[in-house]
Scaffold this active site. Structure first.
Site, PDB file in Angstrom:
ATOM      1  N   HIS A 170       0.826  -1.212   0.000  1.00  0.00           N
ATOM      2  CA  HIS A 170       0.000   0.000   0.000  1.00  0.00           C
ATOM      3  C   HIS A 170       0.861   1.265   0.000  1.00  0.00           C
ATOM      4  O   HIS A 170       0.449   2.295  -0.526  1.00  0.00           O
ATOM      5  CB  HIS A 170      -0.958  -0.015   1.196  1.00  0.00           C
ATOM      6  CG  HIS A 170      -2.078  -1.006   1.021  1.00  0.00           C
ATOM      7  ND1 HIS A 170      -3.395  -0.645   0.871  1.00  0.00           N
ATOM      8  CD2 HIS A 170      -2.060  -2.358   0.916  1.00  0.00           C
ATOM      9  CE1 HIS A 170      -4.143  -1.725   0.704  1.00  0.00           C
ATOM     10  NE2 HIS A 170      -3.353  -2.784   0.738  1.00  0.00           N
TER      11      HIS A 170
ATOM     12  N   ASP B 146      -5.561   6.116   1.860  1.00  0.00           N
ATOM     13  CA  ASP B 146      -5.825   4.745   1.437  1.00  0.00           C
ATOM     14  C   ASP B 146      -7.278   4.405   1.753  1.00  0.00           C
ATOM     15  O   ASP B 146      -7.759   4.659   2.862  1.00  0.00           O
ATOM     16  CB  ASP B 146      -4.876   3.789   2.174  1.00  0.00           C
ATOM     17  CG  ASP B 146      -4.898   2.392   1.551  1.00  0.00           C
ATOM     18  OD1 ASP B 146      -5.980   1.771   1.531  1.00  0.00           O
ATOM     19  OD2 ASP B 146      -3.848   1.930   1.089  1.00  0.00           O
TER      20      ASP B 146
END
Ligand code: UDP
Ligand code: 7WV
Length: 466
Positions: A24, A121
């Site tokens: 990520h 995110d």
């Protein structure tokens, strides 16, 4: 430079808040680089633990452009591994993280660089609440492909009911799916319930986000993007593979700069003298681990092929791999096992002929962009669907079969690798991958779909009031 970028001159400042895992952080950092080359100040916010332990490769980081800052997830000494359970970690990250994030925004408010937008995110929807509290723009950033996000959207909104009662599964914009092609959260119910909630919650307040950015590109999944455009408009800005390897607009941008493991570059020296396309690269990313039995089958399958191979086993000491096999692999002179590689240098090395991969989304797009055919061995989360696309939609790899005991046997691994390394099929996969690479370059180049989408995002930033 700094003068030009100060508040008086209208420079925008974005906080980038990745989920704290390797898969990520990489795409978010790459996106930060893209924003910074377009005149936006981007600050990457990692956890305190990660900032203390990460290995930062600063040579190609455009040091004048990208800053780092931290928030706490409540586990400054040991990070995720220190938490007693997954839900404990996630709720601590939310509680401590949002408190720290508010303080960070306040800190910048009285600096020369007040914050305009939080790029967060999509695993962290609580960041959007903080953004709205401060009347900042909130941009959701999905690190997984649109097709995966689409399935989670369907489940979240009750358009796809679980458990799945009949197959094949038909969803507009997606190929027909067997159960084994779906994200693990759809076909392995009750496993990792906290992560199930994490992926479904991506959609809980998403309509309040100002934009929904996705690390993919339009032509890679045009049917999904089109089918979802009315329900949930995915704005594709990828692939976030460093520019040097694609459109070259940012020539110094060659590597993923943040590594959560110590990079061992000896792999490159080992690869360099090897004949063209003679080596199997084996990596299952940063999170997957196998049973001893499965490790043994992989090792024996690799040795059975007779090819050289480079195998990444992160945190090797802790993983308890079959010791005698490691010795045997080393003694054979054909196998090199390392803790962590500079993966982009490996995949772009002429010696690599095939990639045995778990099909994490970053590894998948990287292989696609370097034209390396894949043997897909997906394990969990989005990986099965990525593997489905690799095999059946983009035709850039083949997927191993799992036997009735849940094991991928040495024979199966050997057979799939031979198919890619020795047979005509391998060449076809390579030709297909080349086509996708060209389309990725097109998307990122001036006037391409991803480039246009990024420019639109930057314009949105420029338009927002102070
Ligand atoms: N990676 C790396 N060195 C390695 C293995 C992986 O730099 O030895 C990088 C890889 O290039 C990718 C990321 O780590 O960018 C892994 O992300 P992915 O989505 O493939 O898998 P995850 O780790 O999230 O399961
Ligand atoms: C880290 C933790 C949990 C998940 C993921 C990464 C992912 O799928 O990317 Br569900």
């Amino acid at each position: 430079m700094d003068e030009k970028r100060s508040k008086e001159n209208g420079c925008r400042h974005v906080l980038m808040i990745p989920y704290p895992s390797q898969g990520h952080i990489n795409p978010m950092l790459q996106f930060a680089k893209l924003l910074s080359t377009k005149g936006v100040r981007a600050t990457m916010v990692t956890t305190i633990f990660i900032s203390k332990t990460m290995h930062l490769l600063s040579s190609s980081l455009l040091p004048n452009f990208i800053q780092f800052d931290t928030i706490s997830d409540g586990y400054d000494q040991g990070g995720f591994a220190q938490a007693s359970s997954i839900p404990t970690y996630l709720s601590s990250m939310k509680a401590t993280g949002s408190k720290n994030l508010r303080e960070l925004i306040q800190k910048y408010k009285i600096s020369d660089y007040p914050i305009d937008c939080l790029v967060y995110d999509s695993f962290l929807p609580w960041v959007l609440e903080v953004a709205k509290e401060f009347s900042l723009l909130g941009a959701a950033f999905f690190t997984q492909m649109c097709a995966v996000n689409c399935i989670f959207y369907y489940v979240h909104h009750g358009l796809l009911k679980l458990p799945i009662s009949s197959t094949p599964i038909s969803i507009p914009g997606l190929p027909l799916l067997d159960l084994k092609d779906t994200p693990s959260f759809v076909h392995e119910l009750g496993v990792y319930p906290a992560y199930y909630e994490l992926v479904m919650n991506q959609f809980s307040s998403l309509h309040e986000a100002d934009v929904i950015l996705v690390n993919s590109f339009y032509k890679l999944e045009d049917q999904v993007v089109d089918a979802m455009s009315k329900l949930c408009p995915f704005v594709t800005i990828g692939p976030t593979v460093p520019s040097f390897h694609l459109d070259k607009e940012v020539p110094g941008d060659r590597a993923n700069n943040v590594n959560l493991f110590q990079v061992d570059s000896s792999a490159i020296n080992w690869l360099n003298p090897k004949p063209s396309r003679s080596v199997i690269y084996v990596s299952f990313g940063s999170m997957v681990s196998f049973s001893t039995e499965q490790m043994r089958e992989i090792a024996l399958g690799l040795m059975g092929t007779g090819f050289n191979f480079l195998w990444v086993i992160p945190a090797l000491e802790a993983k308890n791999p079959p010791g005698e096999l490691l010795e045997e692999m080393g003694a054979s002179g054909r196998g090199l096992v390392v803790n962590w590689t500079p993966q982009l240098e490996v995949l772009s090395n002429q010696a690599v002929g095939c990639f045995l991969t778990h099909c994490g989304w970053n590894s998948t797009t990287e292989a696609l962009c370097f034209g390396v055919p894949m043997v897909a061995m997906p394990q969990w989360t989005d990986q099965p669907l990525n593997a489905k696309y690799v095999e059946d939609v983009w035709k850039v790899g083949i997927r191993v079969k799992v036997n009735e005991n849940g094991i991928v046997t040495r024979e199966e691994i050997e057979c799939c690798i031979r198919e890619v390394m020795e047979k005509e099929h391998g060449g076809e996969l390579r030709i297909n991958a080349k086509k996708w690479k060209e389309l990725a370059i097109e998307a990122l180049s001036q006037g391409g779909t991803s480039d246009n989408n990024i420019n639109e995002f930057v314009n949105m930033l420029k338009k927002c009031p102070y």
